[in-house]
Design a protein around this motif. Structure first.
Motif, PDB file in Angstrom:
ATOM      1  N   ALA A  91       0.802  -1.230   0.000  1.00 54.00           N
ATOM      2  CA  ALA A  91       0.000   0.000   0.000  1.00 54.00           C
ATOM      3  C   ALA A  91       0.830   1.272   0.000  1.00 54.00           C
ATOM      4  O   ALA A  91       0.406   2.303  -0.530  1.00 54.00           O
ATOM      5  N   GLY A  92       2.015   1.232   0.592  1.00 60.77           N
ATOM      6  CA  GLY A  92       2.841   2.426   0.628  1.00 60.77           C
ATOM      7  C   GLY A  92       2.132   3.592   1.297  1.00 60.77           C
ATOM      8  O   GLY A  92       1.448   3.433   2.305  1.00 60.77           O
ATOM      9  N   LEU A  93       2.252   4.777   0.695  1.00 57.69           N
ATOM     10  CA  LEU A  93       1.645   5.980   1.255  1.00 57.69           C
ATOM     11  C   LEU A  93       0.310   6.290   0.585  1.00 57.69           C
ATOM     12  O   LEU A  93      -0.098   7.443   0.500  1.00 57.69           O
ATOM     13  N   ASP A  94      -0.356   5.258   0.120  1.00 62.60           N
ATOM     14  CA  ASP A  94      -1.694   5.385  -0.462  1.00 62.60           C
ATOM     15  C   ASP A  94      -2.647   5.941   0.602  1.00 62.60           C
ATOM     16  O   ASP A  94      -2.677   5.471   1.732  1.00 62.60           O
ATOM     17  N   SER A  95      -3.447   6.934   0.221  1.00 62.33           N
ATOM     18  CA  SER A  95      -4.384   7.542   1.176  1.00 62.33           C
ATOM     19  C   SER A  95      -5.834   7.325   0.780  1.00 62.33           C
ATOM     20  O   SER A  95      -6.717   8.062   1.214  1.00 62.33           O
ATOM     21  N   ARG A  96      -6.110   6.314  -0.028  1.00 62.78           N
ATOM     22  CA  ARG A  96      -7.479   6.098  -0.510  1.00 62.78           C
ATOM     23  C   ARG A  96      -8.465   5.827   0.621  1.00 62.78           C
ATOM     24  O   ARG A  96      -9.641   6.148   0.509  1.00 62.78           O
ATOM     25  N   ALA A  97      -8.010   5.213   1.704  1.00 62.87           N
ATOM     26  CA  ALA A  97      -8.919   4.962   2.825  1.00 62.87           C
ATOM     27  C   ALA A  97      -9.470   6.264   3.389  1.00 62.87           C
ATOM     28  O   ALA A  97     -10.560   6.287   3.974  1.00 62.87           O
ATOM     29  N   TYR A  98      -8.737   7.358   3.184  1.00 68.90           N
ATOM     30  CA  TYR A  98      -9.105   8.648   3.754  1.00 68.90           C
ATOM     31  C   TYR A  98      -9.753   9.587   2.744  1.00 68.90           C
ATOM     32  O   TYR A  98     -10.609  10.394   3.115  1.00 68.90           O
ATOM     33  N   ARG A  99      -9.347   9.505   1.507  1.00 72.90           N
ATOM     34  CA  ARG A  99      -9.772  10.545   0.560  1.00 72.90           C
ATOM     35  C   ARG A  99     -10.898  10.142  -0.391  1.00 72.90           C
ATOM     36  O   ARG A  99     -11.463  11.003  -1.060  1.00 72.90           O
ATOM     37  N   LEU A 100     -11.246   8.853  -0.472  1.00 74.33           N
ATOM     38  CA  LEU A 100     -12.303   8.438  -1.390  1.00 74.33           C
ATOM     39  C   LEU A 100     -13.648   8.317  -0.683  1.00 74.33           C
ATOM     40  O   LEU A 100     -13.719   8.161   0.534  1.00 74.33           O
ATOM     41  N   ASP A 101     -14.704   8.376  -1.479  1.00 73.90           N
ATOM     42  CA  ASP A 101     -16.071   8.282  -0.956  1.00 73.90           C
ATOM     43  C   ASP A 101     -16.490   6.813  -0.982  1.00 73.90           C
ATOM     44  O   ASP A 101     -16.951   6.308  -1.994  1.00 73.90           O
ATOM     45  N   TRP A 102     -16.326   6.124   0.131  1.00 80.18           N
ATOM     46  CA  TRP A 102     -16.588   4.701   0.206  1.00 80.18           C
ATOM     47  C   TRP A 102     -18.041   4.393   0.573  1.00 80.18           C
ATOM     48  O   TRP A 102     -18.665   5.135   1.326  1.00 80.18           O
ATOM     49  N   ALA A 103     -18.534   3.281   0.059  1.00 77.09           N
ATOM     50  CA  ALA A 103     -19.870   2.815   0.428  1.00 77.09           C
ATOM     51  C   ALA A 103     -19.850   2.338   1.879  1.00 77.09           C
ATOM     52  O   ALA A 103     -18.805   1.930   2.392  1.00 77.09           O
ATOM     53  N   PRO A 104     -20.984   2.375   2.552  1.00 76.41           N
ATOM     54  CA  PRO A 104     -21.042   1.903   3.938  1.00 76.41           C
ATOM     55  C   PRO A 104     -20.606   0.438   4.039  1.00 76.41           C
ATOM     56  O   PRO A 104     -20.918  -0.377   3.167  1.00 76.41           O
ATOM     57  N   LEU A 117      -0.367  10.601   9.607  1.00 74.78           N
ATOM     58  CA  LEU A 117      -1.817  10.754   9.563  1.00 74.78           C
ATOM     59  C   LEU A 117      -2.372  11.155  10.937  1.00 74.78           C
ATOM     60  O   LEU A 117      -3.290  11.968  11.026  1.00 74.78           O
ATOM     61  N   ALA A 118      -1.798  10.606  12.005  1.00 77.40           N
ATOM     62  CA  ALA A 118      -2.241  10.963  13.352  1.00 77.40           C
ATOM     63  C   ALA A 118      -1.936  12.427  13.651  1.00 77.40           C
ATOM     64  O   ALA A 118      -2.744  13.137  14.262  1.00 77.40           O
ATOM     65  N   GLU A 119      -0.775  12.887  13.195  1.00 83.93           N
ATOM     66  CA  GLU A 119      -0.392  14.290  13.393  1.00 83.93           C
ATOM     67  C   GLU A 119      -1.368  15.223  12.680  1.00 83.93           C
ATOM     68  O   GLU A 119      -1.651  16.325  13.160  1.00 83.93           O
ATOM     69  N   MET A 120      -1.909  14.776  11.565  1.00 80.22           N
ATOM     70  CA  MET A 120      -2.870  15.576  10.806  1.00 80.22           C
ATOM     71  C   MET A 120      -4.289  15.468  11.351  1.00 80.22           C
ATOM     72  O   MET A 120      -5.168  16.212  10.926  1.00 80.22           O
ATOM     73  N   GLY A 121      -4.498  14.526  12.261  1.00 77.09           N
ATOM     74  CA  GLY A 121      -5.845  14.291  12.755  1.00 77.09           C
ATOM     75  C   GLY A 121      -6.738  13.649  11.714  1.00 77.09           C
ATOM     76  O   GLY A 121      -7.968  13.818  11.736  1.00 77.09           O
ATOM     77  N   ALA A 122      -6.149  12.889  10.797  1.00 77.52           N
ATOM     78  CA  ALA A 122      -6.903  12.286   9.694  1.00 77.52           C
ATOM     79  C   ALA A 122      -7.787  11.147  10.185  1.00 77.52           C
ATOM     80  O   ALA A 122      -7.394  10.368  11.059  1.00 77.52           O
ATOM     81  N   ARG A 123      -8.964  11.059   9.606  1.00 77.79           N
ATOM     82  CA  ARG A 123      -9.898   9.979   9.935  1.00 77.79           C
ATOM     83  C   ARG A 123     -10.291   9.260   8.642  1.00 77.79           C
ATOM     84  O   ARG A 123     -10.703   9.903   7.688  1.00 77.79           O
ATOM     85  N   PRO A 124     -10.196   7.927   8.631  1.00 75.96           N
ATOM     86  CA  PRO A 124     -10.548   7.195   7.411  1.00 75.96           C
ATOM     87  C   PRO A 124     -12.038   7.269   7.113  1.00 75.96           C
ATOM     88  O   PRO A 124     -12.863   7.386   8.009  1.00 75.96           O
TER      89      PRO A 124
END
Length: 242
Positions: A63-76, A96-103
């Motif tokens: 996965a590397g530094l892929d951020s799709r878990a955070y930036r895409l519109d996922w189905a429930p 990601l924690a430093e940024m306060g990112a939420r998947p």
């Protein structure tokens, strides 16, 4: 390159996290524009592939530094597994924690080496091989030789229930030309030394012999769809389990 693409007024995607990863790693790319067009196309294409797969399980191989878990519109209900080396995932999670990112979906980090028992680690993390899954091997196979690629894809097949899908870059001839070009560039020689060439044969035929139904999408068609010129050749392969 994802950070640069995100700044373009005609960007094909927006990755709000790429710049933070670059800053945290204190990294300067030597690749310039050589890969920029290719990366923009493949990111946009694979974004659509994953969100349109209809699968509630998604696995990003290396996965590397892929951020799709955070930036895409996922189905429930989507659960996204990220497999990569422990030290890389530790760095990624810290940024990601430093940024306060939420998947935007349930993200499960799976520290594992793809040369070892990664299927066992994936199952232990909650993956269900009886349920359909969308696999993504973005930018991965070129770092493996033919035997390693075949072993990886065989394991993917063993874990893929009916209705599963798989996607990766596809064009052995284009990859060979790119490898030759990069190896002649002193600034990129270190990267080129890591490349092994991938499956080394017709990937579509290889997969179809093992129970997959495949289709390929060329970059020329995507250039027309995205409204951006592309001189590169090759494309992307999507395989499905009936």
């Amino acid at each position: 390159m994802r950070a640069r693409e995100s700044e373009r007024p005609d960007r094909l995607f927006e990755d709000a996290y790429a710049g933070a990863f670059v800053a945290a790693a204190d990294y300067a790319s030597a690749s310039g524009e050589l890969f920029a067009d290719h990366l923009a196309f493949r990111t946009r294409f694979f974004d659509g592939y994953l969100t349109g797969s209809g699968c509630r399980q998604v696995v990003l191989l290396a996965a590397g530094l892929d951020s799709r878990a955070y930036r895409l519109d996922w189905a429930p209900g989507v659960r996204l597994f990220e497999i990569d080396l422990p030290e890389l995932l530790t760095f990624k999670d810290a940024v990601l924690a430093e940024m306060g990112a939420r998947p935007a979906c349930e993200r499960v980090a799976v520290p594992a080496d793809l040369r070892e028992d990664w299927p066992g680690a994936l199952r232990a993390a909650g993956f269900d091989p009886a349920e359909p899954v969308a696999w993504l091997a973005e930018g991965l196979l070129i770092y493996l030789d033919a035997e390693e690629s075949a072993r990886l894809l065989t394991r993917v097949g063993e874990l893929s229930a009916r209705g599963s899908s798989l996607a990766f870059e596809h064009d052995a001839e284009a990859a060979a030309r790119l490898m030759e070009r990069v190896r002649a560039m002193p600034k990129l020689r270190r990267v080129a030394e890591l490349w092994r060439g991938g499956l080394g044969e017709d990937a579509a035929a290889w997969l179809e012999e093992r129970g997959w139904r495949t289709r390929t999408v060329g970059r020329a068609a995507l250039a027309a769809e995205y409204g951006r010129p592309s001189t590169g050749k090759g494309g992307f392969l999507v395989a499905e389990r009936d």
